[in-house]
Each structure stands twice: as C-alpha cells, then as structure tokens.
Design a protein around this motif. Structure first.
Motif, PDB file in Angstrom:
ATOM      1  N   ASP A 267       0.858  -1.155  -0.098  1.00 25.02           N
ATOM      2  CA  ASP A 267      -0.215  -0.024   0.098  1.00 25.02           C
ATOM      3  C   ASP A 267       0.872   1.173   0.064  1.00 25.02           C
ATOM      4  N   LYS A 268       2.174   1.212  -0.047  1.00 31.40           N
ATOM      5  CA  LYS A 268       3.186   2.171  -0.244  1.00 31.40           C
ATOM      6  C   LYS A 268       3.971   2.214  -1.386  1.00 31.40           C
ATOM      7  N   ILE A 269       4.193   2.995  -2.295  1.00 30.51           N
ATOM      8  CA  ILE A 269       4.943   2.996  -3.348  1.00 30.51           C
ATOM      9  C   ILE A 269       6.329   3.551  -3.168  1.00 30.51           C
TER      10      ILE A 269
ATOM     11  N   TRP B  48      -5.686   4.140 -15.064  1.00 30.42           N
ATOM     12  CA  TRP B  48      -5.911   4.287 -13.553  1.00 30.42           C
ATOM     13  C   TRP B  48      -5.037   5.358 -13.102  1.00 30.42           C
ATOM     14  N   VAL B  49      -5.269   5.892 -12.034  1.00 28.44           N
ATOM     15  CA  VAL B  49      -4.346   6.934 -11.099  1.00 28.44           C
ATOM     16  C   VAL B  49      -4.357   6.769  -9.545  1.00 28.44           C
TER      17      VAL B  49
ATOM     18  N   LYS C 153       3.114  16.196  -7.633  1.00 26.12           N
ATOM     19  CA  LYS C 153       4.074  15.652  -8.407  1.00 26.12           C
ATOM     20  C   LYS C 153       3.759  14.247  -9.173  1.00 26.12           C
ATOM     21  N   VAL C 154       3.853  14.225 -10.552  1.00 26.93           N
ATOM     22  CA  VAL C 154       3.762  12.778 -11.028  1.00 26.93           C
ATOM     23  C   VAL C 154       5.039  12.192 -10.904  1.00 26.93           C
TER      24      VAL C 154
ATOM     25  N   VAL D 236       0.600   8.569  -9.406  1.00 24.66           N
ATOM     26  CA  VAL D 236       1.081   7.898 -10.457  1.00 24.66           C
ATOM     27  C   VAL D 236       0.032   7.407 -11.597  1.00 24.66           C
ATOM     28  N   LEU D 237       0.598   7.419 -12.850  1.00 25.12           N
ATOM     29  CA  LEU D 237      -0.619   7.333 -13.819  1.00 25.12           C
ATOM     30  C   LEU D 237      -0.101   5.706 -14.302  1.00 25.12           C
TER      31      LEU D 237
END
Length: 232
Positions: A109-111, A134-135, A211-212, A178-179
């Motif tokens: 659940d953490k990137i 999705w995002v 931020k992307v 995050v895309l």
C-alpha cells in the motif's frame, strides 16, 4: 483392458482417483489443474469424463491458467460437454482467483519503486483485452490514498480528462500521483500519445504543486516505467 469414460465414469474410479474425494482426503495441492476444473464442472459427457474434458480445455490454452481466465463463457461453450452453467462456473472461479490476487495480504500500500506499482496494478489490468487508465493518489509518505479507474477504452487506446484527475487529487489532498494504463497487445513501448499525455499531466500537476512520480504501462507479465527510463 482399458475401459472408455463412457463405460467407466468418474464415480466408478478408485476413490484415490476421484477428484472430489482426493481433495477431501489429501488436500487441494494433491490435485492437478484438470482435476480441480473437473470438480467445478461436475461431469463430462457421454464420451468423455470431466477430467479428460478439463484436460482438453487446458490444452487449448497451452495449460496456462492466465489464458484460461481470458476465455469468455461463449468460447468455453464451444467445447463439447460444456454448457452455459459449466462455462459460468469456470468463469466465476477464474474471477475469484483474480480477486484473491488483488486482495493478497502481501499487496503493497506504499509506493517505493515502479515494481511496487506493477505488483498492485497487474491483477487489475494485466489480463484485460481492452485499455484502462488508472491513477494512484499518494500522500507525503507515498502511501496510496486512493486508486481510481479514470477511463476505459478499446483494444488500442483510451482517453482521460486531465482536469478531472487533478480535481480528484485536490479532493484526496494528494501530494503525488502515479499514472497507470495497460497495453493488451503486450507491447512495452510507449506510444506518442502516451508520451504526450504524460507531459500534459506533468505540466498540470506542477501548477498545483503535485508531483507525477511515474507513468507505468502494464502488460500481462511485465511493465514499462517512464521514471525508470528518465522520461519524466
């Protein structure tokens, strides 16, 4: 003397060879894929046992359960001995399997990396025959606040409204996004429109101090990361 399934149905097999009894007495790991499917469909037809029918279905997808999960109920019903009810049972079992992977307790659940995004999103997108966008909305610790399907398209493309994505980012109080989208073709190469859309998101997000972090292209077995390739 070898007897045909017609004269020697599963109920007359040795109990050790009957799939349901084998699962009961020895556990599911003792069964082959075809035996598990045989339990689902319950019976074969006059010239073929449920196990042999299941073997035939598996052989048609090279014994790949991922490919089996892609078969529609209509396709399954083209196999002699598989009617609508049996086809629906197989499809339901495949969907339960997919959902189990999606809710695996090991799911992150953490990137932390592009790989972590792939592990989260592959169960949702990797098997699809159409594109979805999705995002993932993240907080300061890169924990996921929400993951949202923004669009659903055809086999080769989908569209997404950047304004709606940014609006939802503000609603979630996200500091980063995050895309993610999939390529049903299996190609890991970003298209020109993928690159242009990424840049469009980056510019829109910067104006809102968001931020992307990455744009991930997901396929069934692999992924492409814009960040890893220094394209962000």
């Amino acid at each position: 003397m070898t007897m045909s399934p017609k004269s020697f149905p599963i109920k007359n097999w040795s109990q050790d060879d009957q799939p349901r009894e084998k699962l009961r007495d020895k556990g599911p790991l003792s069964l082959s894929d075809s035996e598990l499917i045989a339990i689902l469909i319950g019976s074969g037809w006059v010239q073929e046992s449920a196990v042999d029918l299941s073997k035939r279905i598996l052989a048609s997808v090279d014994h790949d359960l991922q490919n089996l999960g892609k078969l529609s109920t209509v396709h399954l019903m083209t196999f002699k001995g598989i009617g609508e009810a049996k086809a629906i049972k197989i499809a339901a079992a495949m969907e339960l399997s997919r959902r189990r992977r999606e809710t695996d307790p090991k799911k992150l659940d953490k990137i932390n990396t592009s790989r972590s995004v792939f592990e989260i999103m592959n169960p949702l997108l990797g098997h699809l025959s159409h594109e979805e966008f999705w995002v993932l909305y993240l907080n300061n610790s890169n924990k996921i606040l929400a993951k949202t399907q923004m669009s659903k398209g055809g086999m080769t493309s989908t569209t997404v409204d950047v304004r709606i994505v940014m609006k939802q980012a503000l609603e979630h109080s996200a500091t980063a996004i995050v895309l993610v989208h999939n390529h049903p073709s299996g190609s890991l190469h970003p298209s020109k429109s993928d690159t242009q859309l990424t840049e469009k998101f980056k510019l829109a997000a910067e104006s809102l101090d968001i931020k992307v972090l990455d744009h991930i292209i997901v396929t069934e077995k692999n992924y492409f990361s814009f960040a890893d390739e220094s394209l962000l």
